[in-house]
Motif scaffolding. Structure first.
Motif, PDB file in Angstrom:
ATOM      1  N   LEU A   1       0.833  -1.205   0.000  1.00  0.00           N
ATOM      2  CA  LEU A   1       0.000   0.000   0.000  1.00  0.00           C
ATOM      3  C   LEU A   1       0.867   1.255   0.000  1.00  0.00           C
ATOM      4  O   LEU A   1       0.571   2.220  -0.701  1.00  0.00           O
ATOM      5  N   GLN A   2       1.961   1.217   0.777  1.00  0.00           N
ATOM      6  CA  GLN A   2       2.895   2.344   0.828  1.00  0.00           C
ATOM      7  C   GLN A   2       3.458   2.633  -0.561  1.00  0.00           C
ATOM      8  O   GLN A   2       3.538   3.766  -0.993  1.00  0.00           O
ATOM      9  N   SER A   3       3.868   1.580  -1.255  1.00  0.00           N
ATOM     10  CA  SER A   3       4.428   1.708  -2.603  1.00  0.00           C
ATOM     11  C   SER A   3       3.374   2.252  -3.574  1.00  0.00           C
ATOM     12  O   SER A   3       3.677   3.079  -4.420  1.00  0.00           O
ATOM     13  N   HIS A   4       2.152   1.785  -3.437  1.00  0.00           N
ATOM     14  CA  HIS A   4       1.054   2.250  -4.286  1.00  0.00           C
ATOM     15  C   HIS A   4       0.788   3.738  -4.058  1.00  0.00           C
ATOM     16  O   HIS A   4       0.616   4.501  -5.013  1.00  0.00           O
ATOM     17  N   ASN A   5       0.747   4.155  -2.785  1.00  0.00           N
ATOM     18  CA  ASN A   5       0.519   5.573  -2.473  1.00  0.00           C
ATOM     19  C   ASN A   5       1.631   6.453  -3.026  1.00  0.00           C
ATOM     20  O   ASN A   5       1.380   7.540  -3.535  1.00  0.00           O
ATOM     21  N   ARG A   6       2.867   5.988  -2.888  1.00  0.00           N
ATOM     22  CA  ARG A   6       4.003   6.766  -3.384  1.00  0.00           C
ATOM     23  C   ARG A   6       3.928   6.917  -4.903  1.00  0.00           C
ATOM     24  O   ARG A   6       4.123   8.013  -5.429  1.00  0.00           O
ATOM     25  N   LEU A   7       3.639   5.831  -5.610  1.00  0.00           N
ATOM     26  CA  LEU A   7       3.509   5.899  -7.074  1.00  0.00           C
ATOM     27  C   LEU A   7       2.386   6.848  -7.475  1.00  0.00           C
ATOM     28  O   LEU A   7       2.537   7.656  -8.386  1.00  0.00           O
ATOM     29  N   LYS A   8       1.267   6.754  -6.768  1.00  0.00           N
ATOM     30  CA  LYS A   8       0.139   7.648  -7.049  1.00  0.00           C
ATOM     31  C   LYS A   8       0.550   9.105  -6.866  1.00  0.00           C
ATOM     32  O   LYS A   8       0.237   9.958  -7.702  1.00  0.00           O
ATOM     33  N   MET A   9       1.288   9.399  -5.815  1.00  0.00           N
ATOM     34  CA  MET A   9       1.716  10.775  -5.559  1.00  0.00           C
ATOM     35  C   MET A   9       2.732  11.246  -6.605  1.00  0.00           C
ATOM     36  O   MET A   9       2.738  12.416  -6.975  1.00  0.00           O
ATOM     37  N   TRP A  10       3.586  10.366  -7.069  1.00  0.00           N
ATOM     38  CA  TRP A  10       4.529  10.739  -8.143  1.00  0.00           C
ATOM     39  C   TRP A  10       3.765  11.096  -9.417  1.00  0.00           C
ATOM     40  O   TRP A  10       4.105  12.054 -10.103  1.00  0.00           O
ATOM     41  N   ILE A  11       2.743  10.310  -9.718  1.00  0.00           N
ATOM     42  CA  ILE A  11       1.933  10.578 -10.912  1.00  0.00           C
ATOM     43  C   ILE A  11       1.191  11.912 -10.763  1.00  0.00           C
ATOM     44  O   ILE A  11       1.157  12.723 -11.691  1.00  0.00           O
ATOM     45  N   ILE A  12       0.621  12.141  -9.598  1.00  0.00           N
ATOM     46  CA  ILE A  12      -0.072  13.410  -9.355  1.00  0.00           C
ATOM     47  C   ILE A  12       0.911  14.582  -9.437  1.00  0.00           C
ATOM     48  O   ILE A  12       0.589  15.633  -9.988  1.00  0.00           O
ATOM     49  N   SER A  13       2.123  14.385  -8.934  1.00  0.00           N
ATOM     50  CA  SER A  13       3.155  15.433  -9.029  1.00  0.00           C
ATOM     51  C   SER A  13       3.467  15.742 -10.491  1.00  0.00           C
ATOM     52  O   SER A  13       3.623  16.911 -10.864  1.00  0.00           O
ATOM     53  N   ALA A  14       3.557  14.702 -11.314  1.00  0.00           N
ATOM     54  CA  ALA A  14       3.809  14.903 -12.746  1.00  0.00           C
ATOM     55  C   ALA A  14       2.643  15.651 -13.397  1.00  0.00           C
ATOM     56  O   ALA A  14       2.850  16.518 -14.252  1.00  0.00           O
ATOM     57  N   LEU A  15       1.426  15.342 -12.980  1.00  0.00           N
ATOM     58  CA  LEU A  15       0.263  16.066 -13.505  1.00  0.00           C
ATOM     59  C   LEU A  15       0.321  17.544 -13.124  1.00  0.00           C
ATOM     60  O   LEU A  15       0.007  18.416 -13.933  1.00  0.00           O
ATOM     61  N   PHE A  16       0.756  17.825 -11.911  1.00  0.00           N
ATOM     62  CA  PHE A  16       0.886  19.224 -11.503  1.00  0.00           C
ATOM     63  C   PHE A  16       2.008  19.931 -12.242  1.00  0.00           C
ATOM     64  O   PHE A  16       1.913  21.123 -12.513  1.00  0.00           O
ATOM     65  N   ALA A  17       3.066  19.216 -12.592  1.00  0.00           N
ATOM     66  CA  ALA A  17       4.116  19.820 -13.425  1.00  0.00           C
ATOM     67  C   ALA A  17       3.509  20.252 -14.760  1.00  0.00           C
ATOM     68  O   ALA A  17       3.809  21.338 -15.270  1.00  0.00           O
ATOM     69  N   ALA A  18       2.630  19.420 -15.305  1.00  0.00           N
ATOM     70  CA  ALA A  18       1.949  19.765 -16.559  1.00  0.00           C
ATOM     71  C   ALA A  18       1.011  20.959 -16.361  1.00  0.00           C
ATOM     72  O   ALA A  18       0.941  21.852 -17.210  1.00  0.00           O
ATOM     73  N   ILE A  19       0.309  20.998 -15.230  1.00  0.00           N
ATOM     74  CA  ILE A  19      -0.584  22.119 -14.939  1.00  0.00           C
ATOM     75  C   ILE A  19       0.206  23.425 -14.844  1.00  0.00           C
ATOM     76  O   ILE A  19      -0.225  24.462 -15.351  1.00  0.00           O
ATOM     77  N   ILE A  20       1.378  23.380 -14.213  1.00  0.00           N
ATOM     78  CA  ILE A  20       2.220  24.573 -14.123  1.00  0.00           C
ATOM     79  C   ILE A  20       2.597  25.038 -15.533  1.00  0.00           C
ATOM     80  O   ILE A  20       2.538  26.224 -15.850  1.00  0.00           O
TER      81      ILE A  20
ATOM     82  N   LEU B   1      -0.573  19.445  -2.615  1.00  0.00           N
ATOM     83  CA  LEU B   1       0.309  18.281  -2.478  1.00  0.00           C
ATOM     84  C   LEU B   1       1.245  18.336  -1.277  1.00  0.00           C
ATOM     85  O   LEU B   1       1.867  17.334  -0.935  1.00  0.00           O
ATOM     86  N   GLY B   2       1.404  19.500  -0.659  1.00  0.00           N
ATOM     87  CA  GLY B   2       2.313  19.613   0.469  1.00  0.00           C
ATOM     88  C   GLY B   2       3.746  19.856   0.023  1.00  0.00           C
ATOM     89  O   GLY B   2       4.028  20.034  -1.166  1.00  0.00           O
ATOM     90  N   SER B   3       4.657  19.864   0.976  1.00  0.00           N
ATOM     91  CA  SER B   3       6.045  20.260   0.698  1.00  0.00           C
ATOM     92  C   SER B   3       6.772  19.282  -0.218  1.00  0.00           C
ATOM     93  O   SER B   3       7.417  19.697  -1.179  1.00  0.00           O
ATOM     94  N   ARG B   4       6.701  18.010   0.064  1.00  0.00           N
ATOM     95  CA  ARG B   4       7.475  17.031  -0.696  1.00  0.00           C
ATOM     96  C   ARG B   4       7.004  16.924  -2.145  1.00  0.00           C
ATOM     97  O   ARG B   4       7.785  17.089  -3.082  1.00  0.00           O
ATOM     98  N   TYR B   5       5.734  16.655  -2.334  1.00  0.00           N
ATOM     99  CA  TYR B   5       5.253  16.403  -3.688  1.00  0.00           C
ATOM    100  C   TYR B   5       4.953  17.695  -4.456  1.00  0.00           C
ATOM    101  O   TYR B   5       5.041  17.718  -5.683  1.00  0.00           O
ATOM    102  N   GLY B   6       4.628  18.762  -3.752  1.00  0.00           N
ATOM    103  CA  GLY B   6       4.507  20.063  -4.418  1.00  0.00           C
ATOM    104  C   GLY B   6       5.849  20.516  -4.974  1.00  0.00           C
ATOM    105  O   GLY B   6       5.952  20.984  -6.103  1.00  0.00           O
ATOM    106  N   THR B   7       6.907  20.326  -4.175  1.00  0.00           N
ATOM    107  CA  THR B   7       8.260  20.671  -4.631  1.00  0.00           C
ATOM    108  C   THR B   7       8.686  19.765  -5.772  1.00  0.00           C
ATOM    109  O   THR B   7       9.291  20.226  -6.748  1.00  0.00           O
ATOM    110  N   LEU B   8       8.366  18.481  -5.682  1.00  0.00           N
ATOM    111  CA  LEU B   8       8.693  17.554  -6.773  1.00  0.00           C
ATOM    112  C   LEU B   8       8.053  18.005  -8.079  1.00  0.00           C
ATOM    113  O   LEU B   8       8.701  17.996  -9.133  1.00  0.00           O
ATOM    114  N   SER B   9       6.808  18.453  -8.026  1.00  0.00           N
ATOM    115  CA  SER B   9       6.131  18.901  -9.256  1.00  0.00           C
ATOM    116  C   SER B   9       6.834  20.119  -9.852  1.00  0.00           C
ATOM    117  O   SER B   9       6.983  20.230 -11.068  1.00  0.00           O
ATOM    118  N   VAL B  10       7.306  21.027  -8.994  1.00  0.00           N
ATOM    119  CA  VAL B  10       8.003  22.220  -9.482  1.00  0.00           C
ATOM    120  C   VAL B  10       9.362  21.854 -10.077  1.00  0.00           C
ATOM    121  O   VAL B  10       9.759  22.371 -11.119  1.00  0.00           O
TER     122      VAL B  10
END
Length: 189
Positions: free
Chosen positions: A2-21, A50-59
């Motif tokens: 489940l941890q791995s699934h959540n992390r992958l989901k957040m990476w994908i969402i971060s990539a989507l936010f990079a596209a939104i930016i 997304l918070g600090s970690r994944y918001g920063t990843l998207s940027v």
């Protein structure tokens, strides 16, 4: 698992936010040296949702995509020349701005008031990075850099900070309640 699934989901969402930016960067009001763009609004949304970690990843992803030449910066521009050019400091400043915005919310609470404070801090960080960079990139005075890279963006920045706060917290709460987004404390690296 489940941890791995959540992390992958957040990476994908971060990539989507990079596209939104990248998409909101194309919303531009031209000014002489530094245009007003939707990038800062999108960075604020990414950090607020997304918070600090994944918001920063998207940027960071957004910056890397643009640095390699994909035209995601304002006016459909891209490449390392944009990063080292007059507006590069704003793009670089998005990274600490996203981190500090998300961190403030994680350390306090995800409310519109806290998001407004966090996004205002993020806006000021971005403007400071951009102003310092602009001063050296165009070899101007501190007064000239401040007048071109800071002052014209304060009012618009506050409006974008409010929008990022209000929309961001609304979306964040809905995504969390729909279990489509984990709270920053539920997702670990």
């Amino acid at each position: 698992m489940l941890q791995s699934h959540n992390r992958l989901k957040m990476w994908i969402i971060s990539a989507l936010f990079a596209a939104i930016i990248g998409i909101l960067a194309q919303v531009t009001i031209p000014l002489p040296l530094v245009p007003i763009t939707g990038q800062t609004l999108a960075v604020g949304l990414a950090a607020t949702i997304l918070g600090s970690r994944y918001g920063t990843l998207s940027v960071i992803l957004y910056g890397l995509i643009g640095a390699i030449g994909i035209p995601v910066f304002s006016a459909m521009s891209g490449g390392i020349g944009v990063i080292v050019g007059p507006t590069g400091g704003f793009i670089v400043g998005f990274i600490p701005a996203a981190f500090l915005t998300g961190l403030y919310l994680e350390k306090t609470s995800f409310t519109v008031i806290n998001a407004m404070i966090a996004n205002t801090i993020g806006m000021l960080v971005t403007l400071m990075f951009g102003t310092v960079w602009l001063k050296f990139a165009v070899d101007t005075t501190w007064t000239g850099a401040f007048a071109s890279g800071f002052l014209p963006f304060i009012v618009v920045g506050l409006i974008k900070a409010f929008l990022a706060s209000w929309v961001g917290i609304t979306v964040y709460k809905r995504l969390v309640s729909a279990k489509l987004l984990s709270t920053p404390h539920q997702v670990s690296s």
